[in-house]
Design an enzyme around this catalytic site. Structure first.
Site, PDB file in Angstrom:
ATOM      1  N   ASP A  14       0.815  -1.232   0.000  1.00 27.56           N
ATOM      2  CA  ASP A  14       0.000   0.000   0.000  1.00 27.56           C
ATOM      3  C   ASP A  14       0.840   1.270   0.000  1.00 27.56           C
ATOM      4  OD1 ASP A  14       0.877  -0.328   2.594  1.00 27.56           O
ATOM      5  OD2 ASP A  14      -1.069   0.019   3.542  1.00 27.56           O
ATOM      6  N   HIS A 195       9.076  -5.480  12.251  1.00 23.89           N
ATOM      7  CA  HIS A 195       9.544  -4.089  12.329  1.00 23.89           C
ATOM      8  C   HIS A 195       9.943  -3.811  13.780  1.00 23.89           C
ATOM      9  CE1 HIS A 195       7.396  -3.552   8.542  1.00 23.89           C
ATOM     10  NE2 HIS A 195       7.884  -2.341   8.426  1.00 23.89           N
ATOM     11  N   GLU A 198      12.989   0.796  15.070  1.00 19.62           N
ATOM     12  CA  GLU A 198      12.847   1.840  14.047  1.00 19.62           C
ATOM     13  C   GLU A 198      12.558   3.184  14.709  1.00 19.62           C
ATOM     14  OE1 GLU A 198       9.432   1.238  11.501  1.00 19.62           O
ATOM     15  OE2 GLU A 198      10.084   2.724  10.033  1.00 19.62           O
ATOM     16  N   ASP A 276      11.223   0.109   1.449  1.00 22.42           N
ATOM     17  CA  ASP A 276      10.120   0.268   2.405  1.00 22.42           C
ATOM     18  C   ASP A 276       8.841   0.605   1.636  1.00 22.42           C
ATOM     19  OD1 ASP A 276       9.043   0.015   4.893  1.00 22.42           O
ATOM     20  OD2 ASP A 276       9.753   1.926   5.692  1.00 22.42           O
TER      21      ASP A 276
END
Ligand SMILES: [Zn+2]
Length: 329
Positions: A14, A195, A198, A276
């Site tokens: 997306d 993830h 970060e 990413d």
């Protein structure tokens, strides 16, 4: 750089939608979007240059998700991402997405996953690229959602689905409550990437590896602030999926010069380069590699080491891995 063979392990569906596709799908399916003017839309789908944080970065996904609510749209967007990647000689890509973001018009989780897989498979026939799918759960969604993803995706393991991921805003100590779910997922055959590290907390990386069984970490920039996390990643050969432009935009690092990717690599940590989000971050693999070469001194030899480590860290089957190694000069 554009001609070198590439592998991308960390790319969100997306966040990598073509703006003109958003317009076309919105018109076709009668979906309201803030503007139908392409350059204006591109601006709205990309992160602002003065983005303040990961949380602000994540707002950019709202428009694309509006039009990702039908089998047609999901298949097309997955197909086009594969096409875009193949055009810069990406040979293998692991696309990730959160299935439950796409059930607003009544699609089942199964249908959502199937549609994206269809797009990937169709692109494999048309372009010189192979792909697999990682299912992501957004950390602010409920455990029921995660469980639905794990159970729905189970039947596609080995048929295009390879991994499970946690993404979106990152709180300190988020891993613990997921332990049982990830244990089950690993038993089902999901490979795990998370993830972590970060948005400030190095310990999250340690937890993701030790509690959730992560074989790879999305970003992991902050391991430099947590000794145990650093040692664990290094000693266990955990691969960091690093995305320089995104890391700047989310304020994980303050400048390209200060990106730790090459320092990590020189110290024996396995690293990989990814975008990413191609649209949100307005980048591609070629650009990310050029940045690492320009600001962090990546040489040709360094690149091939990263390429080979990335093959090893991929969730591809052995025959695809062997095929990828054929491109090594
Ligand atoms: Zn990501």
């Amino acid at each position: 750089m554009r001609n070198l063979p590439k592998i991308e392990l960390h790319c969100h569906l997306d966040g990598s939608v073509r703006a003109n596709t958003v317009v076309e799908i919105a018109r076709r399916e009668g979906i309201d979007i803030p503007t139908y003017e392409l350059s204006e839309l591109e601006k709205m789908m990309g992160v602002r240059i003065d983005c303040e944080s990961l949380v602000e970065y994540l707002k950019c996904f709202d428009i694309s998700n509006k039009v990702m609510q039908s089998p047609y749209s999901l298949e097309r967007i997955a197909y086009e991402l594969m096409e875009d990647a193949s055009r810069e000689n990406v040979k293998y890509i692991e696309i990730r997405f959160g299935p439950n973001l796409h059930i607003r018009s009544g699609m089942t989780t199964d249908k959502v996953i199937e549609s994206v897989l269809k797009g990937i498979k169709r692109a494999e026939l048309d372009f010189d690229i192979k792909g697999n799918l990682i299912l992501s759960n957004l950390r602010h969604h409920t455990m029921d959602v995660l469980d639905d993803i794990i159970e729905s995706g189970k039947k596609y393991i080995g048929k295009g689905v390879v991994g499970l991921d946690l993404c979106a805003a990152e709180e300190d100590g988020f891993c613990e409550k997921y332990t049982d779910y990830f244990k089950k997922a690993r038993e089902y055959g999901y490979r795990i990437t998370i993830h972590a590290g970060e948005a400030g907390c190095g310990k999250n990386v340690f937890d993701a590896v030790e509690l959730l069984g992560a074989e790879r970490i999305g970003h992991g920039v902050y391991i430099h602030s947590h000794e145990e996390a650093y040692k664990t990643v290094k000693n266990k050969g955990v691969t960091l999926e690093m995305c320089p432009t995104s890391n700047i935009q989310t304020k994980a690092i303050d400048s390209f010069e200060n990106h730790p990717i090459m320092d990590f690599m020189k110290d024996g940590i396995k690293v990989s380069i990814s975008t990413d989000n191609r649209t949100v971050s307005a980048t591609d693999m070629t650009n990310e590699m050029e940045l690492v070469a320009k600001y962090n001194g990546m040489t040709d030899d360094d690149y091939w080491k990263i390429y080979m480590d990335t093959v090893a860290a991929s969730f591809a089957c052995d025959s695809v891995k062997l095929w990828l190694l054929e491109f090594v000069r």
